[in-house]
Every structure is written in structure tokens, then in C-alpha cells.
Design a protein around this motif. Structure first.
Motif, PDB file in Angstrom:
ATOM      1  N   TYR A  65      -1.573 -12.601   1.556  1.00  0.00           N
ATOM      2  CA  TYR A  65      -0.151 -12.919   1.412  1.00  0.00           C
ATOM      3  C   TYR A  65       0.531 -11.979   0.408  1.00  0.00           C
ATOM      4  O   TYR A  65       1.712 -11.667   0.558  1.00  0.00           O
ATOM      5  CB  TYR A  65       0.044 -14.377   1.001  1.00  0.00           C
ATOM      6  N   ILE A  66      -0.206 -11.522  -0.577  1.00  0.00           N
ATOM      7  CA  ILE A  66       0.346 -10.529  -1.518  1.00  0.00           C
ATOM      8  C   ILE A  66       0.617  -9.222  -0.779  1.00  0.00           C
ATOM      9  O   ILE A  66       1.675  -8.617  -0.928  1.00  0.00           O
ATOM     10  CB  ILE A  66      -0.611 -10.312  -2.715  1.00  0.00           C
ATOM     11  N   ARG A  67      -0.346  -8.785   0.024  1.00  0.00           N
ATOM     12  CA  ARG A  67      -0.176  -7.537   0.780  1.00  0.00           C
ATOM     13  C   ARG A  67       0.961  -7.643   1.797  1.00  0.00           C
ATOM     14  O   ARG A  67       1.651  -6.655   2.062  1.00  0.00           O
ATOM     15  CB  ARG A  67      -1.486  -7.154   1.470  1.00  0.00           C
ATOM     16  N   GLU A  68       1.177  -8.818   2.381  1.00  0.00           N
ATOM     17  CA  GLU A  68       2.284  -8.994   3.321  1.00  0.00           C
ATOM     18  C   GLU A  68       3.637  -8.797   2.625  1.00  0.00           C
ATOM     19  O   GLU A  68       4.579  -8.304   3.232  1.00  0.00           O
ATOM     20  CB  GLU A  68       2.238 -10.386   3.962  1.00  0.00           C
ATOM     21  N   GLN A  69       3.719  -9.192   1.360  1.00  0.00           N
ATOM     22  CA  GLN A  69       4.975  -9.047   0.623  1.00  0.00           C
ATOM     23  C   GLN A  69       5.183  -7.629   0.118  1.00  0.00           C
ATOM     24  O   GLN A  69       6.309  -7.138   0.077  1.00  0.00           O
ATOM     25  CB  GLN A  69       5.002  -9.979  -0.601  1.00  0.00           C
ATOM     26  N   THR A  70       4.106  -6.984  -0.286  1.00  0.00           N
ATOM     27  CA  THR A  70       4.221  -5.690  -0.967  1.00  0.00           C
ATOM     28  C   THR A  70       3.883  -4.493  -0.093  1.00  0.00           C
ATOM     29  O   THR A  70       4.166  -3.366  -0.473  1.00  0.00           O
ATOM     30  CB  THR A  70       3.298  -5.662  -2.197  1.00  0.00           C
ATOM     31  N   GLY A  71       3.241  -4.725   0.998  1.00  0.00           N
ATOM     32  CA  GLY A  71       2.785  -3.607   1.818  1.00  0.00           C
ATOM     33  C   GLY A  71       1.385  -3.197   1.414  1.00  0.00           C
ATOM     34  O   GLY A  71       0.773  -3.794   0.530  1.00  0.00           O
ATOM     35  N   PRO A  72       0.870  -2.154   2.029  1.00  0.00           N
ATOM     36  CA  PRO A  72      -0.498  -1.729   1.687  1.00  0.00           C
ATOM     37  C   PRO A  72      -0.540  -1.220   0.241  1.00  0.00           C
ATOM     38  O   PRO A  72       0.422  -0.628  -0.246  1.00  0.00           O
ATOM     39  CB  PRO A  72      -0.800  -0.610   2.683  1.00  0.00           C
ATOM     40  N   PRO A  73      -1.659  -1.446  -0.457  1.00  0.00           N
ATOM     41  CA  PRO A  73      -1.758  -0.999  -1.851  1.00  0.00           C
ATOM     42  C   PRO A  73      -1.746   0.524  -1.941  1.00  0.00           C
ATOM     43  O   PRO A  73      -2.272   1.220  -1.083  1.00  0.00           O
ATOM     44  CB  PRO A  73      -3.093  -1.574  -2.329  1.00  0.00           C
ATOM     45  N   VAL A  74      -1.139   1.013  -3.020  1.00  0.00           N
ATOM     46  CA  VAL A  74      -1.064   2.453  -3.243  1.00  0.00           C
ATOM     47  C   VAL A  74      -2.424   2.986  -3.673  1.00  0.00           C
ATOM     48  O   VAL A  74      -2.895   3.990  -3.184  1.00  0.00           O
ATOM     49  CB  VAL A  74       0.010   2.764  -4.324  1.00  0.00           C
ATOM     50  N   SER A  75      -3.049   2.295  -4.605  1.00  0.00           N
ATOM     51  CA  SER A  75      -4.378   2.695  -5.059  1.00  0.00           C
ATOM     52  C   SER A  75      -5.419   1.958  -4.222  1.00  0.00           C
ATOM     53  O   SER A  75      -5.165   0.872  -3.712  1.00  0.00           O
ATOM     54  CB  SER A  75      -4.550   2.378  -6.548  1.00  0.00           C
ATOM     55  N   PRO A  76      -6.613   2.539  -4.066  1.00  0.00           N
ATOM     56  CA  PRO A  76      -7.608   1.939  -3.187  1.00  0.00           C
ATOM     57  C   PRO A  76      -8.049   0.534  -3.613  1.00  0.00           C
ATOM     58  O   PRO A  76      -7.987  -0.386  -2.827  1.00  0.00           O
ATOM     59  CB  PRO A  76      -8.770   2.920  -3.226  1.00  0.00           C
TER      60      PRO A  76
END
Length: 186
Positions: A65-76
Motif C-alpha cells: 500500500y505504501i508503494r501504491e501511494q508513492t510509486g516504485p522505490p528510487v533506491s533498491p
């Protein structure tokens, strides 16, 4: 103590809260991190209760749910950071509020005894027990009224039974009847 869904959800997230905080921290500035966490945790709790999500998948569910709000993470893979206690407290409160909103069986979590909110008994030391005599306000009033009453009674008794000094006699003028000098002169 009643084991409620919200308490169990909080216990499970408590084990992985630093990882969840790091995932949300990779997305933005600190004010945004808490908002992201609030939305993700509330949504994960609703899913946990309504769809009976397995407990071992909860941290992954919050992360999704965090990724759905923010998009894919910048760092791995973000390195776990310690979640501040105030943010964790607000997340716990958000879960309890969500439990109250859902109602029904989940509402029992609001009736559960929370030892953190229980009033603490004050331990009285020897010095404090002497100070003020540890009396309730009503007892202090009764003691003060009794003291005033006793002082009033004693003062009344003293004023009403005190003997007045004997009246002093003045010598009368010579030749007046009834005076000691007049009886001798005849």
C-alpha cells in the motif's frame, strides 16, 4: 484482557515497524512519510479485518500500500530506520480509530482494557504522608469546623463565667445618712 483484531494487528506491525518506516521514508520528506504511513496502515487494517489476511503477510501488505501511494522505490532496498515513538503512537491511534469505525465484533477492541492508559497509583513517601495529614477535602472541612466550634465554646464559657472585680466604694461626704462618718459624729 480481550485479544482484539486491532491489538493483534498492532502487535504484528510492531515487529516490523522500522522496516515499514524506512519504506515510507524512501518516498518523501518526513511530513509526507507520516501521511503515507497513516493511509497505508489504515487500509491494511481494513483489509486484515474484512478479508482475514494471514498475519505473516501484514508487513508486506502495508509495504504494498505504501508503494501504491508513492510509486516504485528510487533506491533498491531502503535500510531500516528507527520509527520515532510519536509517529508510532499516532499509527496505533489510527488503527484504534479505524477499529471503532468498522464497528461490530471489531468494536470490542475499544472496550478492551489498555494498561498504558490505566491511571498510575501514586506511591506516598513518609514525608508526604505527614504533610497535609493525607485527609480528603470533606474530612479537612469537618476537622476545621470542629476546631472553630471548640474555640467558640471555650471563648463563650470564658466570657460568661469570668468574675467581675468587686465594685469599689467611694467614701461619701460627711453628714450624709448611711455613711460611716455620719454615725460617729452624733
Amino acid at each position: 484482557m480481550i485479544e482484539s483484531a486491532s491489538c493483534r494487528f498492532i502487535e504484528i506491525l510492531d515487529l516490523r515497524r522500522d522496516v515499514i518506516y524506512a519504506q515510507a521514508g524512501a518516498a518523501g520528506a518526513p511530513p509526507q512519510v507520516e501521511t503515507i504511513l497513516q493511509h497505508a496502515v489504515r487500509r491494511a487494517y481494513r483489509t486484515y479485518v474484512q478479508e482475514a489476511t494471514p498475519e505473516n503477510d501484514l508487513a508486506d501488505l502495508v509495504g504494498r500500500y505504501i508503494r501504491e501511494q508513492t510509486g516504485p522505490p528510487v533506491s533498491p532496498a531502503p535500510e531500516p530506520m528507527a520509527m520515532p515513538a510519536d509517529i508510532w503512537a499516532r499509527l496505533v491511534a489510527a488503527v484504534q480509530i479505524e477499529a471503532a469505525r468498522l464497528g461490530g465484533v471489531v468494536e470490542q477492541s475499544m472496550l478492551a482494557y489498555d494498561p498504558l492508559l490505566a491511571p498510575r497509583k501514586k506511591i506516598i513517601t513518609d514525608e508526604e504522608s505527614i504533610e497535609g495529614l493525607n485527609l480528603s477535602p470533606w474530612t479537612r472541612f469537618v476537622v476545621a469546623a470542629a476546631i472553630v466550634l471548640i474555640i467558640g465554646i471555650v471563648a463563650t464559657i470564658m466570657l460568661t463565667t469570668r468574675r467581675m472585680p468587686a465594685a469599689t466604694t467611694r467614701p461619701a461626704a460627711a453628714g450624709v445618712h448611711g455613711s460611716p462618718g455620719a454615725s460617729r459624729s452624733r
